[in-house]
Design a protein around this motif. Sequence first.
Motif, PDB file in Angstrom:
ATOM      1  N   LYS A  63      10.971  17.287 -25.829  1.00 23.95           N
ATOM      2  CA  LYS A  63      11.581  15.996 -25.506  1.00 23.95           C
ATOM      3  C   LYS A  63      12.088  15.287 -26.754  1.00 23.95           C
ATOM      4  N   GLN A  64      11.347  15.412 -27.851  1.00 24.69           N
ATOM      5  CA  GLN A  64      11.792  14.797 -29.094  1.00 24.69           C
ATOM      6  C   GLN A  64      13.067  15.467 -29.608  1.00 24.69           C
ATOM      7  N   ALA A  65      13.137  16.791 -29.467  1.00 28.01           N
ATOM      8  CA  ALA A  65      14.359  17.504 -29.847  1.00 28.01           C
ATOM      9  C   ALA A  65      15.525  17.077 -28.961  1.00 28.01           C
ATOM     10  N   TYR A  66      15.242  16.930 -27.654  1.00 29.91           N
ATOM     11  CA  TYR A  66      16.265  16.478 -26.709  1.00 29.91           C
ATOM     12  C   TYR A  66      16.714  15.060 -27.039  1.00 29.91           C
ATOM     13  N   LEU A  67      15.741  14.218 -27.429  1.00 34.93           N
ATOM     14  CA  LEU A  67      16.065  12.842 -27.807  1.00 34.93           C
ATOM     15  C   LEU A  67      16.951  12.813 -29.054  1.00 34.93           C
ATOM     16  N   THR A  68      16.657  13.674 -30.005  1.00 36.01           N
ATOM     17  CA  THR A  68      17.490  13.768 -31.204  1.00 36.01           C
ATOM     18  C   THR A  68      18.918  14.168 -30.836  1.00 36.01           C
ATOM     19  N   GLU A  69      19.018  15.121 -29.904  1.00 30.91           N
ATOM     20  CA  GLU A  69      20.342  15.562 -29.444  1.00 30.91           C
ATOM     21  C   GLU A  69      21.080  14.422 -28.740  1.00 30.91           C
ATOM     22  N   LEU A  70      20.339  13.662 -27.905  1.00 32.50           N
ATOM     23  CA  LEU A  70      20.957  12.531 -27.197  1.00 32.50           C
ATOM     24  C   LEU A  70      21.416  11.449 -28.182  1.00 32.50           C
ATOM     25  N   ASN A  71      20.606  11.179 -29.167  1.00 29.14           N
ATOM     26  CA  ASN A  71      20.996  10.191 -30.177  1.00 29.14           C
ATOM     27  C   ASN A  71      22.244  10.640 -30.934  1.00 29.14           C
ATOM     28  N   GLN A  72      22.316  11.956 -31.177  1.00 29.74           N
ATOM     29  CA  GLN A  72      23.510  12.501 -31.824  1.00 29.74           C
ATOM     30  C   GLN A  72      24.744  12.314 -30.929  1.00 29.74           C
ATOM     31  N   GLN A  73      24.555  12.601 -29.626  1.00 26.29           N
ATOM     32  CA  GLN A  73      25.644  12.391 -28.672  1.00 26.29           C
ATOM     33  C   GLN A  73      26.060  10.927 -28.617  1.00 26.29           C
ATOM     34  N   MET A  74      25.049  10.035 -28.626  1.00 21.00           N
ATOM     35  CA  MET A  74      25.333   8.601 -28.582  1.00 21.00           C
ATOM     36  C   MET A  74      26.133   8.171 -29.808  1.00 21.00           C
ATOM     37  N   SER A  75      25.740   8.699 -30.962  1.00 21.52           N
ATOM     38  CA  SER A  75      26.461   8.376 -32.192  1.00 21.52           C
ATOM     39  C   SER A  75      27.907   8.880 -32.134  1.00 21.52           C
ATOM     40  N   GLU A  76      28.079  10.103 -31.623  1.00 20.42           N
ATOM     41  CA  GLU A  76      29.426  10.666 -31.499  1.00 20.42           C
ATOM     42  C   GLU A  76      30.266   9.869 -30.497  1.00 20.42           C
ATOM     43  N   LEU A  77      29.629   9.437 -29.391  1.00 16.33           N
ATOM     44  CA  LEU A  77      30.351   8.641 -28.395  1.00 16.33           C
ATOM     45  C   LEU A  77      30.792   7.304 -28.975  1.00 16.33           C
ATOM     46  N   LYS A  78      29.922   6.685 -29.743  1.00 12.89           N
ATOM     47  CA  LYS A  78      30.269   5.395 -30.363  1.00 12.89           C
ATOM     48  C   LYS A  78      31.429   5.582 -31.343  1.00 12.89           C
ATOM     49  N   ASN A  79      31.385   6.664 -32.116  1.00 10.74           N
ATOM     50  CA  ASN A  79      32.482   6.942 -33.038  1.00 10.74           C
ATOM     51  C   ASN A  79      33.781   7.210 -32.278  1.00 10.74           C
ATOM     52  N   SER A  80      33.668   7.968 -31.168  1.00 13.80           N
ATOM     53  CA  SER A  80      34.854   8.269 -30.367  1.00 13.80           C
ATOM     54  C   SER A  80      35.423   7.003 -29.741  1.00 13.80           C
ATOM     55  N   LEU A  81      34.537   6.140 -29.248  1.00 17.00           N
ATOM     56  CA  LEU A  81      34.997   4.879 -28.664  1.00 17.00           C
ATOM     57  C   LEU A  81      35.679   4.003 -29.716  1.00 17.00           C
TER      58      LEU A  81
END
Length: 413
Positions: A63-81
């Motif tokens: 779950k922590q690895a998944y959370l790290t991946e989600l945070n990475q996705q969130m960061s990429e989404l914010k950059n894309s936005l």
Amino acid sequence: MRRKRIIAMILSLAMTSAWGLNCYAQTTQEQIDSKKAQQKETQADYQSAKKTLESLKSKKNDKQAYLTELNQQMSELKNSLADLQEQYDDKQEELKGVQADLDAAEVDRQEQYEDMKLRIQYMYENDTSSYVEILLSADSFSDFLNKAENISAIAEYDRDMLKKYEETVKLIAQKEEKVKEEKAAIEELQKQYEAREEEVSELVEETYVQIREYESEIKDSESNAAALLKQISKQEDELNSLLKKQKDEQAAAKKAAEAKAAAEKAAQEKAAAEKAAAKEKEEAASKVPSPDVIKQNTKEEAPKKEEQKEESKEEEKQGSSGTYLGHFKLTAYCACSKCCGKSDGITASGTKATQGRTVAMGGVPLGTKISINGKTYVVEDRGTVYGHVDIFFNSHSAALQFGKRYADVYLVE
């Protein structure tokens, strides 16, 4: 007769004591078996708790690895936005520029239109309602050609300007439509990215909740495992106590058997002595010795009795090497990781393991001295139950060579 009765009573008591000890030892063995079964069950529960704990930790790590991946996705989404917003602003500015171009084209069209109106007005005001009249008013053929060329140039200019205006308007309209489409596409991407950002945000919160739940379960599982480990340790101490008790009972039974054998031997010797005394009495009655002979015999017997006493004391001294603990199993170990799980050679008592001194044994306090085959050792380590002594050697090969043996063990006072 009285002496015989006393001896018989002593023998009877010894036998009764030995029988009682034997029965009690059987009861102790049942207690040992029961305690071993309990300990085995607790160890099984502990192993199960360890597996559960490892599983929970593995799930938490996932779950922590998944959370790290989600945070990475969130960061990429914010950059894309942020990039999309910048593109949207650029398109907005571009659209303003296109609108300015349209406005400029409209100004050109109006100017052209006004120029055309002036030309037409000029023609009507000067009674030259047609290009034919203008041509006919030429003074010469050369003037005619010039006027015809001017009329053609004006007409061509008007046509070109009109065509240029139409093309400009069309191009600008196409550009405006393209910018609007790109702007709409950016807006659609923004909506998709915002929806994905909201979805990822919900997944992040859900994952955080699951991790906290796993942490709570891990804490409970660790507490349960620690309690089971503590229970195993307590059961091991109880088992060692029972094993020590059993060994003590066996030692007492052995001592009782030896006392019985000694009593029987004493009785036999007593009976033989009485028989010899009776025989001597009969012989004495038939032949009474002189006082000098009696005195000489007494002098000869006295040294013999003293010698017998000394021999008895020596035998007692040789047979006594401390409190007898029992017939124990002997094995060997060294300081390697195979034997100890570590290789620093530090014992449970904190001392450095030393060959010829250090042994591991449960059920007695650390620092207890024991004697095995006439050699004194010190209990400085743990790892075995009472009734089993693990002797330290400097090398693994020497420990293997020692193998498994059995010997009587004594407590050194």
